[in-house]
Design a protein around this motif. Structure first.
Motif, PDB file in Angstrom:
ATOM      1  N   LYS A  91       0.835  -1.201   0.000  1.00  9.68           N
ATOM      2  CA  LYS A  91       0.000   0.000   0.000  1.00  9.68           C
ATOM      3  C   LYS A  91       0.867   1.248   0.000  1.00  9.68           C
ATOM      4  O   LYS A  91       0.590   2.216  -0.725  1.00  9.68           O
ATOM      5  N   LEU A 142      -6.116  -2.016  -3.930  1.00 11.62           N
ATOM      6  CA  LEU A 142      -6.021  -0.651  -4.448  1.00 11.62           C
ATOM      7  C   LEU A 142      -5.369  -0.633  -5.827  1.00 11.62           C
ATOM      8  O   LEU A 142      -5.827   0.062  -6.739  1.00 11.62           O
ATOM      9  N   PHE A 148      -6.859   6.118   2.046  1.00  7.25           N
ATOM     10  CA  PHE A 148      -7.004   5.012   1.096  1.00  7.25           C
ATOM     11  C   PHE A 148      -7.214   3.718   1.880  1.00  7.25           C
ATOM     12  O   PHE A 148      -6.264   3.057   2.299  1.00  7.25           O
TER      13      PHE A 148
END
Length: 591
Positions: A439, A467, A460
């Protein structure tokens, strides 16, 4: 002196003959006085309380000029309004007593509307002007005749939104439609109340247009089939269309199959039934029971909703759903709701929701069929949470969820509405650290600096692999990498949604509505709104535009960002029928 007292007393009595509470018999007191003093005291009292006669009330005087020293309560005003309405309908319009009384007492919305036309503030009528209120209403109605069908339909229990389309355009007075009143009395004399007649009118309007004697003969034909008056009246209210066309053979077949007593006990006058659908459902259930009448009757007795809920349509849908998932005909009887309190429609809804969830996590079709064949008895009772809740709370990807369900489908019992969902057990600290590293690396590629990283990690939400997968999906739509980065930095919520959800929203905005992809880049926050909201808002906008009530070109943000209340104020209220259409759109979208 006695003579003068008599004359004086007689004059006073004549003037006060309309005053309430006068209980003294004047002549009796004069002829048989207890004493001269008592007579003189009585005369003195009457003289002291004597009021000057008031000038006659001018009927043309505005109601707003009435004194307001002692205001009438609202319920008293309504009673006076009902009296005035009854007087007008019965004495002036010549309607029958039963009709006039029902229209005056059971049409409160019509009465309130009429009262507001006479005066803006109904509470300003004084206690001394009740008679004036009645005369004013009567005078107003004589010079401004109303459409009598409106209070008539309201008195039958119909709402304005229900009877507005039913009000005839070429008639104003009830006497112009003699068949309507005649058939009204046929139902009334048969024991069917006015509110039940409203339901009949709504579902079988043609019945009230029958010529003389036709409706009575229809009812008699039902009685000749061997049914009693109580049974016939209930069947008429529950299924008004039995009075239209030929004798309903399906109804007779159903009653022969399960008995009139069962029908009389289980039919609800608030519901509407279709005998053809009920007959089809019963025939299907008979096949499931192997033509065993006793087993069929026991099934129907314990679970009447199987044939009565939506006239058996939900049962047929449930059977078709289970059949497509691989259930054999012999297994279907076990898949039906086992409790009389369980609604078949809710069972179908829960199973459908579970099916969509399993499809959403990419489970194979044969695996879904296996789950339903073995566990549909409790899946139909419980409703699972939404897919997004699982992915965010369980902290597991779609593959991990599929694996958990395949190993133990009953694990889904912990994921139903009302229960707190706990994360799935992790596969180790290394995975957590690795996910955070992925991430972080993804956010660096988006252009975030080290000092911004902590805040960005909170914005996020989701695993690093998820993602990146959603970001790649945005690029696959035709966006450049720079445009995709610009979108997600402006609205991080875009990447918190599954790829299939994003795909559905983009497909609707770009392919169905024709907005260019550049619009999404300029306003990426539009993708955070649900697809249901998008469809309702844009359908309402195009409906208004077709009627010249909205501009031809509006940005997506203008249509989506407003709250429901502001959207109604700014758009829906532009058209008289806008609110009704908006509610229909929301209802259809939720279904």
């Amino acid at each position: 002196m006695c003579l003068s007292v008599c004359v004086h007393t007689s004059s006073i009595e004549t003037r006060d003959e309309e005053e309430e509470g006068t209980e003294v018999n004047t002549m009796s007191l004069i002829r048989n006085p207890r004493s001269p003093t008592s007579l003189l005291n009585w005369v003195s009292h009457k003289v002291s309380t004597f009021k000057k006669p008031q000038p006659p009330i001018n009927p043309r005087r505005s109601l707003s000029s009435t004194a307001t020293t002692s205001k009438l309560p609202r319920n008293e005003i309504r009673k006076l309004t009902q009296l005035a309405m009854f007087d007008y309908f019965y004495n002036n319009r010549g309607l029958q007593f039963l009709i006039a009384e029902s229209m005056s007492k059971n049409a409160p919305l019509f009465n309130d509307t009429l009262l507001n036309k006479l005066h803006n503030d109904s509470h300003s009528y004084s206690a001394s002007c009740g008679d004036e209120l009645i005369r004013s209403i009567t005078k107003f109605l004589l010079y401004h005749p109303v459409n009598e069908f409106e209070p008539f339909f309201e008195s039958l229990g119909l709402k304005p939104s229900e009877f507005s389309p039913l009000v005839p355009c070429d008639k104003m007075f009830l006497n112009e439609d003699a068949f309507l009143l005649e058939n009204y009395h046929v139902f009334w004399n048969y024991g069917i109340g006015r509110e039940k007649m409203g339901k009949i009118f709504k579902e079988a309007r043609e019945v009230f247009g029958y010529e003389s004697g036709v409706l009575a003969s229809k009812i008699e034909s039902l009685e000749r089939l061997g049914f009693g008056k109580v049974f016939v009246s209930k069947v008429i209210v529950c299924t008004p269309r039995v009075l239209i066309g030929e004798t309903n053979l399906e109804m007779v077949s159903v009653i022969d199959m399960i008995g009139s007593d069962w029908v009389l006990e289980n039919l609800s006058e608030g519901g509407s039934y279709d005998w053809r659908c009920i007959h089809r459902c019963l025939a299907f259930l008979r096949e499931l029971c192997g033509d065993d009448e006793s087993e069929l009757l026991e099934l129907i007795k314990n679970r009447p909703g199987l044939v009565l809920e939506e006239s058996g349509e939900w049962t047929m849908i449930l059977a078709g759903f289970q059949t497509k998932l691989g259930c054999s005909r012999s297994e279907l009887a076990l898949k039906l709701p086992q409790s009389s309190s369980q609604e078949v429609g809710k069972c179908v809804s829960n199973l459908r929701h579970c099916f969509l969830f399993l499809r959403g996590i990419k489970m194979e079709a044969y695996e879904i069929g296996k789950v339903f064949r073995n566990h549909s008895h409790w899946l139909g009772v419980s409703r699972l949470k939404h897919t997004s809740t699982f992915l965010n709370t369980l902290k597991g990807g779609k593959k991990r969820l599929c694996q958990v369900i395949q190993e133990n489908p009953e694990e889904m019992k912990k994921w139903t509405m009302g229960l707190r969902v706990t994360p799935l057990p992790g596969t180790g600290v290394v995975d957590v650290v690795g996910s955070k590293a992925m991430k972080t690396q993804f956010l660096k590629e988006l252009g975030y600096e080290e000092k911004e990283m902590e805040k960005a990690l909170r914005c996020f939400r989701g695993r690093g692999s998820e993602l990146r997968e959603r970001f790649e999906f945005l690029k696959s739509l035709g966006l450049s990498e720079g445009e995709a980065k610009e979108m997600v930095k402006a609205s991080p919520d875009v990447l918190t949604q599954a790829s299939d959800v994003l795909e559905a929203k983009v497909d609707y905005l770009v392919n169905e509505l024709g907005y260019p992809l550049s619009t999404l880049v300029a306003f990426p926050s539009c993708l955070k709104y649900t697809l249901e909201r998008m469809k309702v808002r844009f359908a309402m906008y195009y409906w208004l535009r077709e009627r010249g009530k909205a501009d031809g070109k509006l940005a997506i943000s203008t249509i989506l960002v407003y709250s429901d209340k502001s959207f109604v104020t700014r758009f829906v209220n532009r058209h008289p029928d806008g609110h009704k259409y908006f509610e229909e759109l929301k209802k259809s979208a939720s279904l």
